[in-house]
Scaffold this motif. Structure first.
Motif, short mmCIF file in Angstrom:
data_model
loop_
_atom_site.label_atom_id
_atom_site.label_comp_id
_atom_site.label_asym_id
_atom_site.label_seq_id
_atom_site.Cartn_x
_atom_site.Cartn_y
_atom_site.Cartn_z
N ILE A 196 0.97 -1.15 0.07
CA ILE A 196 0.12 -0.20 -0.05
C ILE A 196 0.88 1.35 0.02
O ILE A 196 0.64 2.19 -0.94
CB ILE A 196 -1.02 0.11 1.29
CG1 ILE A 196 -1.87 -1.17 0.98
CG2 ILE A 196 -1.69 1.55 1.40
CD1 ILE A 196 -2.65 -1.50 2.40
N LEU A 197 2.03 1.12 0.86
CA LEU A 197 2.79 2.38 0.95
C LEU A 197 3.38 2.61 -0.34
O LEU A 197 3.57 3.78 -0.94
CB LEU A 197 3.76 2.09 2.02
CG LEU A 197 4.67 3.31 2.32
CD1 LEU A 197 4.03 4.68 2.40
CD2 LEU A 197 5.86 2.98 3.32
N ILE A 198 3.85 1.66 -0.98
CA ILE A 198 4.58 1.75 -2.23
C ILE A 198 3.71 2.33 -3.24
O ILE A 198 4.20 3.35 -4.04
CB ILE A 198 5.47 0.56 -2.75
CG1 ILE A 198 6.50 -0.09 -1.83
CG2 ILE A 198 5.78 0.53 -4.12
CD1 ILE A 198 6.98 -1.13 -1.99
N GLY A 199 2.47 1.75 -3.44
CA GLY A 199 1.64 2.39 -4.41
C GLY A 199 1.23 3.76 -4.47
O GLY A 199 1.13 4.57 -5.20
N LYS A 200 0.81 3.91 -2.92
CA LYS A 200 0.56 5.41 -2.91
C LYS A 200 1.70 6.34 -2.93
O LYS A 200 1.43 7.70 -3.28
CB LYS A 200 -0.01 5.50 -1.36
CG LYS A 200 -1.49 4.61 -1.30
CD LYS A 200 -2.16 4.68 -0.15
CE LYS A 200 -3.26 3.83 -0.13
NZ LYS A 200 -4.56 4.69 -0.70
N SER A 201 2.93 6.09 -2.45
CA SER A 201 3.89 6.99 -2.77
C SER A 201 4.27 7.17 -4.01
O SER A 201 4.63 8.40 -4.45
CB SER A 201 5.21 6.51 -1.87
OG SER A 201 4.86 5.91 -0.55
N VAL A 202 4.41 6.12 -4.91
CA VAL A 202 4.60 6.44 -6.40
C VAL A 202 3.39 7.43 -6.89
O VAL A 202 3.87 8.28 -7.55
CB VAL A 202 4.40 5.09 -7.22
CG1 VAL A 202 4.55 5.42 -8.70
CG2 VAL A 202 5.68 4.25 -6.71
N ARG A 203 2.23 7.44 -6.69
CA ARG A 203 1.08 8.18 -6.98
C ARG A 203 1.62 9.48 -6.68
O ARG A 203 1.43 10.49 -7.67
CB ARG A 203 -0.04 7.68 -6.33
CG ARG A 203 -1.24 8.65 -6.86
CD ARG A 203 -2.35 8.73 -6.08
NE ARG A 203 -2.20 8.79 -4.72
CZ ARG A 203 -3.25 8.52 -3.92
NH1 ARG A 203 -4.54 8.13 -4.43
NH2 ARG A 203 -2.90 8.53 -2.57
N TYR A 204 1.69 9.67 -5.27
CA TYR A 204 2.09 11.18 -4.84
C TYR A 204 3.28 11.86 -5.42
O TYR A 204 3.50 13.13 -5.56
CB TYR A 204 2.07 11.11 -3.13
CG TYR A 204 0.69 11.13 -2.62
CD1 TYR A 204 -0.23 12.21 -2.85
CD2 TYR A 204 0.41 10.21 -1.86
CE1 TYR A 204 -1.52 12.20 -2.29
CE2 TYR A 204 -1.12 10.03 -1.27
CZ TYR A 204 -1.79 11.24 -1.60
OH TYR A 204 -3.22 11.14 -0.95
N PHE A 205 4.40 10.84 -5.43
CA PHE A 205 5.48 11.59 -6.33
C PHE A 205 5.30 11.96 -7.74
O PHE A 205 6.02 13.12 -8.06
CB PHE A 205 6.62 10.39 -6.09
CG PHE A 205 7.43 10.59 -4.82
CD1 PHE A 205 8.34 11.69 -4.68
CD2 PHE A 205 7.36 9.58 -3.80
CE1 PHE A 205 9.16 11.73 -3.66
CE2 PHE A 205 8.15 9.51 -2.82
CZ PHE A 205 9.14 10.83 -2.64
N LEU A 206 4.49 11.01 -8.38
CA LEU A 206 4.16 11.56 -9.68
C LEU A 206 3.20 12.61 -9.84
O LEU A 206 3.42 13.69 -10.68
CB LEU A 206 3.38 10.42 -10.53
CG LEU A 206 4.14 9.22 -10.79
CD1 LEU A 206 3.27 7.93 -11.27
CD2 LEU A 206 5.00 9.52 -12.02
N VAL A 207 2.33 12.89 -8.78
CA VAL A 207 1.58 14.15 -8.59
C VAL A 207 2.36 15.34 -8.36
O VAL A 207 2.34 16.24 -9.16
CB VAL A 207 0.35 13.98 -7.72
CG1 VAL A 207 -0.44 15.28 -7.29
CG2 VAL A 207 -0.73 13.12 -8.37
N ALA A 208 3.13 15.16 -7.37
CA ALA A 208 4.06 16.18 -7.07
C ALA A 208 5.10 16.76 -8.17
O ALA A 208 5.25 17.83 -8.58
CB ALA A 208 4.86 16.11 -5.68
N GLY A 209 5.69 15.71 -8.92
CA GLY A 209 6.39 15.94 -10.10
C GLY A 209 5.60 16.62 -11.04
O GLY A 209 6.40 17.73 -11.58
N LEU A 210 4.72 16.30 -11.59
CA LEU A 210 3.86 17.01 -12.43
C LEU A 210 3.41 18.40 -12.09
O LEU A 210 3.72 19.16 -12.94
CB LEU A 210 2.47 15.96 -13.09
CG LEU A 210 2.76 14.79 -13.58
CD1 LEU A 210 1.51 13.94 -13.80
CD2 LEU A 210 3.47 14.91 -15.17
N ALA A 211 3.10 18.56 -10.81
CA ALA A 211 2.83 19.74 -10.28
C ALA A 211 3.88 20.83 -10.35
O ALA A 211 4.00 21.75 -10.81
CB ALA A 211 2.04 19.58 -8.89
N LEU A 212 5.06 20.28 -9.80
CA LEU A 212 6.44 21.10 -9.82
C LEU A 212 6.72 21.38 -11.22
O LEU A 212 7.27 22.57 -11.47
CB LEU A 212 7.32 20.31 -8.92
CG LEU A 212 6.89 20.36 -7.45
CD1 LEU A 212 8.17 19.37 -6.90
CD2 LEU A 212 6.93 21.71 -6.83
#
Length: 140
Positions: A121-137
């Motif tokens: 769960i942590l891996i999947g959710k972390s990847v999602r948030y890193f992708l969202v943050a990367g795209l936002a930045l």
């Protein structure tokens, strides 16, 4: 500090059975101040994982409320099929809308190993948030 607590709380609530859009909050907070992006992503990932583990524990309680035959029908079928086929690896998809909550509930209901489930769960959710943050930045 307030924004970090807000991010954690929103991510936690979004991962339980309550609806919420923690990704939108993450993007808004990054738009306001991107200097602490890593802390925001980590807290969003941890908060969202804790919320999913809450759903996992609710699933352990539901073990006594429903029979396997009832769970194999209706809205649970697709998520149950994923867990039957892939086991705790299916929890890498716990970030997905609608089915992610069911995956976590069913993981508890099926008594999948807690440590392995939490890690997926942590891996999947972390990847999602890193992708969202990367795209936002990238786009800010």
């Amino acid at each position: 500090m307030t924004e970090l607590w807000l991010m954690f709380s929103a991510a936690f609530l979004a991962a339980t059975l309550l609806p919420g859009g923690s990704e939108v909050l993450l993007v808004a907070l990054l738009n306001d101040d991107s200097s602490n992006w890593l802390a925001l992503v980590i807290l969003a990932s941890v908060g969202n994982t804790f919320g999913s583990i809450t759903s996992y524990y609710l699933g352990t309680l539901g073990r006594f409320a429903r029979s396997p035959e009832e769970m194999a029908k209706g809205k649970y079928k697709r998520a149950l099929d994923l867990i039957d086929k892939y086991g705790y690896w299916a929890l890498l998809l716990a970030w997905m809308p609608i089915i992610g909550d069911l995956l976590c509930l069913l993981a508890g209901w099926m008594k999948l190993p807690l440590l392995r489930s939490t890690l997926m769960i942590l891996i999947g959710k972390s990847v999602r948030y890193f992708l969202v943050a990367g795209l936002a930045l990238h786009w800010l």
